[in-house]
Structures are given as structure tokens and as C-alpha cells.
Design a protein around this motif. Structure first.
Motif, PDB file in Angstrom:
ATOM      1  N   VAL A 160      41.715  31.668  26.368  1.00  0.00           N
ATOM      2  CA  VAL A 160      40.985  32.911  26.618  1.00  0.00           C
ATOM      3  C   VAL A 160      41.901  34.118  26.394  1.00  0.00           C
ATOM      4  O   VAL A 160      41.506  35.107  25.763  1.00  0.00           O
ATOM      5  CB  VAL A 160      40.385  32.908  28.043  1.00  0.00           C
ATOM      6  CG1 VAL A 160      39.833  34.273  28.406  1.00  0.00           C
ATOM      7  CG2 VAL A 160      39.316  31.841  28.156  1.00  0.00           C
ATOM      8  N   GLY A 161      43.126  34.047  26.884  1.00  0.00           N
ATOM      9  CA  GLY A 161      44.073  35.151  26.695  1.00  0.00           C
ATOM     10  C   GLY A 161      44.387  35.396  25.234  1.00  0.00           C
ATOM     11  O   GLY A 161      44.489  36.549  24.788  1.00  0.00           O
ATOM     12  N   ALA A 162      44.543  34.337  24.454  1.00  0.00           N
ATOM     13  CA  ALA A 162      44.834  34.485  23.031  1.00  0.00           C
ATOM     14  C   ALA A 162      43.651  35.104  22.295  1.00  0.00           C
ATOM     15  O   ALA A 162      43.823  35.974  21.437  1.00  0.00           O
ATOM     16  CB  ALA A 162      45.196  33.137  22.426  1.00  0.00           C
ATOM     17  N   VAL A 170      41.195  39.853  19.684  1.00  0.00           N
ATOM     18  CA  VAL A 170      40.104  40.834  19.577  1.00  0.00           C
ATOM     19  C   VAL A 170      40.642  42.247  19.769  1.00  0.00           C
ATOM     20  O   VAL A 170      40.300  43.165  19.018  1.00  0.00           O
ATOM     21  CB  VAL A 170      38.986  40.509  20.593  1.00  0.00           C
ATOM     22  CG1 VAL A 170      37.995  41.648  20.707  1.00  0.00           C
ATOM     23  CG2 VAL A 170      38.291  39.218  20.214  1.00  0.00           C
ATOM     24  N   ILE A 171      41.509  42.439  20.742  1.00  0.00           N
ATOM     25  CA  ILE A 171      42.093  43.756  20.979  1.00  0.00           C
ATOM     26  C   ILE A 171      42.942  44.187  19.787  1.00  0.00           C
ATOM     27  O   ILE A 171      42.858  45.342  19.338  1.00  0.00           O
ATOM     28  CB  ILE A 171      42.912  43.758  22.287  1.00  0.00           C
ATOM     29  CG1 ILE A 171      41.980  43.633  23.487  1.00  0.00           C
ATOM     30  CG2 ILE A 171      43.767  45.020  22.402  1.00  0.00           C
ATOM     31  CD1 ILE A 171      42.685  43.418  24.804  1.00  0.00           C
ATOM     32  N   ALA A 172      43.738  43.282  19.255  1.00  0.00           N
ATOM     33  CA  ALA A 172      44.573  43.616  18.099  1.00  0.00           C
ATOM     34  C   ALA A 172      43.722  43.936  16.876  1.00  0.00           C
ATOM     35  O   ALA A 172      44.020  44.883  16.127  1.00  0.00           O
ATOM     36  CB  ALA A 172      45.525  42.464  17.797  1.00  0.00           C
ATOM     37  N   ASN A 178      40.665  45.198  16.869  1.00  0.00           N
ATOM     38  CA  ASN A 178      40.028  46.494  17.076  1.00  0.00           C
ATOM     39  C   ASN A 178      41.003  47.646  16.962  1.00  0.00           C
ATOM     40  O   ASN A 178      40.619  48.746  16.552  1.00  0.00           O
ATOM     41  CB  ASN A 178      39.309  46.531  18.420  1.00  0.00           C
ATOM     42  CG  ASN A 178      38.051  45.713  18.425  1.00  0.00           C
ATOM     43  OD1 ASN A 178      37.394  45.588  17.399  1.00  0.00           O
ATOM     44  ND2 ASN A 178      37.725  45.149  19.566  1.00  0.00           N
ATOM     45  N   MET A 179      42.252  47.433  17.305  1.00  0.00           N
ATOM     46  CA  MET A 179      43.241  48.489  17.194  1.00  0.00           C
ATOM     47  C   MET A 179      43.674  48.702  15.742  1.00  0.00           C
ATOM     48  O   MET A 179      44.048  49.815  15.377  1.00  0.00           O
ATOM     49  CB  MET A 179      44.455  48.172  18.067  1.00  0.00           C
ATOM     50  CG  MET A 179      44.185  48.289  19.559  1.00  0.00           C
ATOM     51  SD  MET A 179      45.605  47.910  20.562  1.00  0.00           S
ATOM     52  CE  MET A 179      46.670  49.281  20.172  1.00  0.00           C
ATOM     53  N   LEU A 180      43.653  47.648  14.951  1.00  0.00           N
ATOM     54  CA  LEU A 180      44.126  47.744  13.562  1.00  0.00           C
ATOM     55  C   LEU A 180      43.043  48.157  12.588  1.00  0.00           C
ATOM     56  O   LEU A 180      43.349  48.461  11.428  1.00  0.00           O
ATOM     57  CB  LEU A 180      44.752  46.418  13.141  1.00  0.00           C
ATOM     58  CG  LEU A 180      46.025  46.033  13.896  1.00  0.00           C
ATOM     59  CD1 LEU A 180      46.488  44.646  13.490  1.00  0.00           C
ATOM     60  CD2 LEU A 180      47.125  47.050  13.679  1.00  0.00           C
ATOM     61  N   THR A 181      41.791  48.156  12.993  1.00  0.00           N
ATOM     62  CA  THR A 181      40.728  48.550  12.060  1.00  0.00           C
ATOM     63  C   THR A 181      40.098  49.854  12.472  1.00  0.00           C
ATOM     64  O   THR A 181      40.238  50.375  13.509  1.00  0.00           O
ATOM     65  CB  THR A 181      39.618  47.482  11.979  1.00  0.00           C
ATOM     66  OG1 THR A 181      39.099  47.255  13.274  1.00  0.00           O
ATOM     67  CG2 THR A 181      40.150  46.215  11.389  1.00  0.00           C
TER      68      THR A 181
END
Length: 90
Positions: A76-78, A83-85, A87-90
Motif C-alpha cells: 500500500v505504501g509503495a 501515485v504521489i510521484a 502526480n507531482m511529475l505530470t
């Protein structure tokens, strides 16, 4: 004085080894889930598999359960980290 040697292998030792392996991969998977998500995801899957096999073989110890739970937390953490990474990169 006689010594007796058992010819049957110890089944509990291999089950305990699976539980310990599940616990170790679960702990390392949780750490890597937030540092390197792909490695954490892979270790989480391995931890869940080892914990499930250890529990299915009759080892209902806390180590097998903890490894299973830590594997799920790593997965779950991965996924959350990915997902966070993304959203931050796009």
C-alpha cells in the motif's frame, strides 16, 4: 549410555524460517516503499507470499502474521508513493 537420533526432519524449523523471512522482507519492504517504491512493492509481495505460506503450513506464530501485515503495508505504501510521484511529475 545410548543416544537416540531422530530420522525425521524437523518441519517446525522450515516453517519458522518462512515466518522469519516474511518478517524481514516485510520490514525492509516498508522502508523501501517510501524510498524506492518499485523495490518496496516487490519486497511487499514476497513478504505476503512467505507469510501466507508459513501460516498455511500450520505456523500461526506472530512472526508470520507480522510479516503478512508488514507486506500489505509495504504494498500500500509503495502504491501511494507511486501515485504521489506520478502526480507531482505530470
Amino acid at each position: 549410555m545410548t543416544t537416540q537420533h531422530s530420522s525425521t526432519p524437523s518441519v517446525q524449523g522450515s516453517q519458522n524460517g518462512l515466518a522469519i523471512a516474511s518478517l524481514i522482507t516485510g520490514v525492509v519492504g516498508v522502508v523501501f516503499a517510501f524510498l524506492f517504491a518499485i523495490i518496496g512493492l516487490a519486497l511487499g509481495i514476497v513478504s505476503v507470499a512467505l507469510g501466507a505460506v508459513a501460516r498455511r503450513n500450520g505456523n500461526r506464530s506472530g512472526q508470520a502474521t507480522a510479516g503478512l501485515v508488514l507486506g500489505v503495508v509495504a504494498i500500500v505504501g509503495a502504491i501511494v508513493n507511486m501515485v504521489i510521484a506520478y502526480n507531482m511529475l505530470t
